[in-house]
Design a protein around this motif. Sequence first.
Motif, PDB file in Angstrom:
ATOM      1  N   ASP A 211     -24.004  76.287 -16.904  1.00 41.53           N
ATOM      2  CA  ASP A 211     -24.485  76.599 -15.557  1.00 41.53           C
ATOM      3  C   ASP A 211     -24.727  75.296 -14.791  1.00 41.53           C
ATOM      4  O   ASP A 211     -25.666  74.544 -15.096  1.00 41.53           O
ATOM      5  N   VAL A 212     -23.887  75.035 -13.798  1.00 39.60           N
ATOM      6  CA  VAL A 212     -23.973  73.788 -13.043  1.00 39.60           C
ATOM      7  C   VAL A 212     -25.316  73.657 -12.335  1.00 39.60           C
ATOM      8  O   VAL A 212     -25.975  72.604 -12.393  1.00 39.60           O
ATOM      9  N   GLN A 213     -25.749  74.707 -11.671  1.00 38.77           N
ATOM     10  CA  GLN A 213     -26.962  74.625 -10.857  1.00 38.77           C
ATOM     11  C   GLN A 213     -28.209  74.418 -11.706  1.00 38.77           C
ATOM     12  O   GLN A 213     -29.096  73.624 -11.351  1.00 38.77           O
ATOM     13  N   LYS A 214     -28.287  75.093 -12.838  1.00 38.49           N
ATOM     14  CA  LYS A 214     -29.465  74.950 -13.694  1.00 38.49           C
ATOM     15  C   LYS A 214     -29.492  73.583 -14.365  1.00 38.49           C
ATOM     16  O   LYS A 214     -30.565  72.981 -14.524  1.00 38.49           O
ATOM     17  N   ALA A 215     -28.324  73.086 -14.750  1.00 37.42           N
ATOM     18  CA  ALA A 215     -28.270  71.743 -15.324  1.00 37.42           C
ATOM     19  C   ALA A 215     -28.661  70.700 -14.284  1.00 37.42           C
ATOM     20  O   ALA A 215     -29.456  69.781 -14.558  1.00 37.42           O
ATOM     21  N   ALA A 216     -28.121  70.827 -13.082  1.00 38.78           N
ATOM     22  CA  ALA A 216     -28.437  69.874 -12.024  1.00 38.78           C
ATOM     23  C   ALA A 216     -29.923  69.914 -11.663  1.00 38.78           C
ATOM     24  O   ALA A 216     -30.547  68.866 -11.420  1.00 38.78           O
ATOM     25  N   ALA A 217     -30.499  71.104 -11.640  1.00 40.82           N
ATOM     26  CA  ALA A 217     -31.922  71.235 -11.311  1.00 40.82           C
ATOM     27  C   ALA A 217     -32.791  70.521 -12.341  1.00 40.82           C
ATOM     28  O   ALA A 217     -33.791  69.873 -11.992  1.00 40.82           O
ATOM     29  N   MET A 218     -32.435  70.637 -13.624  1.00 42.76           N
ATOM     30  CA  MET A 218     -33.211  69.957 -14.660  1.00 42.76           C
ATOM     31  C   MET A 218     -33.080  68.450 -14.515  1.00 42.76           C
ATOM     32  O   MET A 218     -34.058  67.696 -14.679  1.00 42.76           O
ATOM     33  N   GLY A 219     -31.874  67.982 -14.196  1.00 42.96           N
ATOM     34  CA  GLY A 219     -31.692  66.553 -13.988  1.00 42.96           C
ATOM     35  C   GLY A 219     -32.497  66.024 -12.821  1.00 42.96           C
ATOM     36  O   GLY A 219     -33.054  64.917 -12.867  1.00 42.96           O
ATOM     37  N   LYS A 220     -32.589  66.802 -11.758  1.00 47.19           N
ATOM     38  CA  LYS A 220     -33.372  66.395 -10.588  1.00 47.19           C
ATOM     39  C   LYS A 220     -34.866  66.424 -10.891  1.00 47.19           C
ATOM     40  O   LYS A 220     -35.643  65.671 -10.293  1.00 47.19           O
ATOM     41  N   LYS A 221     -35.278  67.282 -11.807  1.00 44.82           N
ATOM     42  CA  LYS A 221     -36.696  67.375 -12.165  1.00 44.82           C
ATOM     43  C   LYS A 221     -37.153  66.155 -12.948  1.00 44.82           C
ATOM     44  O   LYS A 221     -38.317  65.732 -12.828  1.00 44.82           O
ATOM     45  N   TYR A 222     -36.244  65.584 -13.759  1.00 45.48           N
ATOM     46  CA  TYR A 222     -36.603  64.434 -14.592  1.00 45.48           C
ATOM     47  C   TYR A 222     -35.617  63.281 -14.362  1.00 45.48           C
ATOM     48  O   TYR A 222     -34.922  62.842 -15.289  1.00 45.48           O
ATOM     49  N   PRO A 223     -35.563  62.741 -13.156  1.00 49.02           N
ATOM     50  CA  PRO A 223     -34.556  61.728 -12.849  1.00 49.02           C
ATOM     51  C   PRO A 223     -34.755  60.410 -13.581  1.00 49.02           C
ATOM     52  O   PRO A 223     -33.803  59.633 -13.715  1.00 49.02           O
ATOM     53  N   ASP A 224     -35.980  60.128 -14.038  1.00 49.55           N
ATOM     54  CA  ASP A 224     -36.224  58.883 -14.756  1.00 49.55           C
ATOM     55  C   ASP A 224     -35.861  58.975 -16.233  1.00 49.55           C
ATOM     56  O   ASP A 224     -35.914  57.966 -16.940  1.00 49.55           O
TER      57      ASP A 224
END
Length: 472
Positions: A211-224
Amino acid sequence: MTKNLLIISALLFLAVGARGQQGAANPAKPYKFVIKGGHVIDPKNNIDGIMDIAIKGGRPPSPAMPAEPERPASNGMPARPARPAQEAVTRIDGTIALVAKNINPNLGVQVIDATGLYITPGFIDIHTHNFWGNDIGGINYSNGPYSIPPDGFTFRSGVTTVVDAGSAGWKNFETFKKQTIDLSLTRVLAFLNINGAGMNGRTESSLEEMDVQKAAAMGKKYPDIIVGVKNAHFGGGGGNIPKAYLIPVERGVEAAKQMGGVFMLDGRLDEEIFDRFRPGDIYTHVYGRAIMDSAGNVKPFVLAARKKGVIFDIGFGGASFGFNVATPAVKAGFFPNSISSDQHISSMNNAMKDMQNIMGLLMAMGMPFNDVIKAATWNPAQQIKRPDLGNLSVGSVADIAIFGIRTGKFGFWARDGYIDGTKRFDHEMTLRAGELVYNLNGRVKPINLPGAPRGGGGNTPRPAGSAPAQKQ
């Protein structure tokens, strides 16, 4: 008698409370460590020579502690005064304060003798598997027994940063963060698997999990922490989908793009796949895939991908390096952009062993020493978009590897052969965020500081449940 015991206990409590401040500001000794006489190699800053390094002290983390009532003396135990509650303290990284010739050793609380040794930035291993856990079943790297806790394997080989390569997906990344990333002294970053369950050995070919959107959302949540997206072990997705192998690549690249990260592939070598890569995306296991043609030349589409900016990483692993590919590739001048271990339970005691063993193997194959160091420090730092790492610039976090190079007759092997070598890395010390976390031969004076933990050398103990740094 009881009064005297109370006074002694209070003094001991104050001494223990001061322990976390060892090496703190001291007008006469402004540096926590002065590292003397080593050969400094810092590819970012083009430093290659005998230099000293001064380290400004930081502060190790400590956990929150509840208030404790006064304890009277009993059964031979001294009395203990009441202790107030203590809030959790986050780590403040120690930093590089000065790189210069002949720094006065009297300016350091502790002095490290690096005479005859090399000093480099701490190594960055961008392909590891560290999401260990108790999900037993199959070849499971996702909260399972095939991954390994990082701290037992990193510091003894000079590694200060690892990037877990897709062990966790968007469904279970926060479990990985809680039980491994937050509790490790090693800096643990991650490629998030495009598969929601990660590398669990069961659902890695499920397109429904990608799932592209769910993966991207997790990455944006923990960008560091999350540096990008990984795809691996795709088996076709079921059915008769034409060129199904392109689907996880396309979804992984898109998720990485949305989170501002990079994409890493452990998979098929294919020109159409490289067409979908962006400059900076990473192809791992480079010497485990057929990048050479029958005439011993690098295939044209592989050369075109490198020219485009695709990164080629080693990812040695248990069976992902072959001399049948590496030997002609090196002869053709096709060296890896980055060196990584793919360390897990099947590779850690096999031909791979650790980063320094791979680095020695590459030297034996003809890769220049300084290029080897760069491929383990500054190159991977840039690849994961963390230019704050992999260098010894003044103000940078003090992640440092100190090691010797032994000369003799050594052997390096892989799944399909063996080569002789004359040089091997011999690791001595590792500093992580200005703390001495690995010290083989005790080449630091004083070896123990007042109130330091047993084992000495200024080493920082791991406090259970400690608060992590705000930025990994």
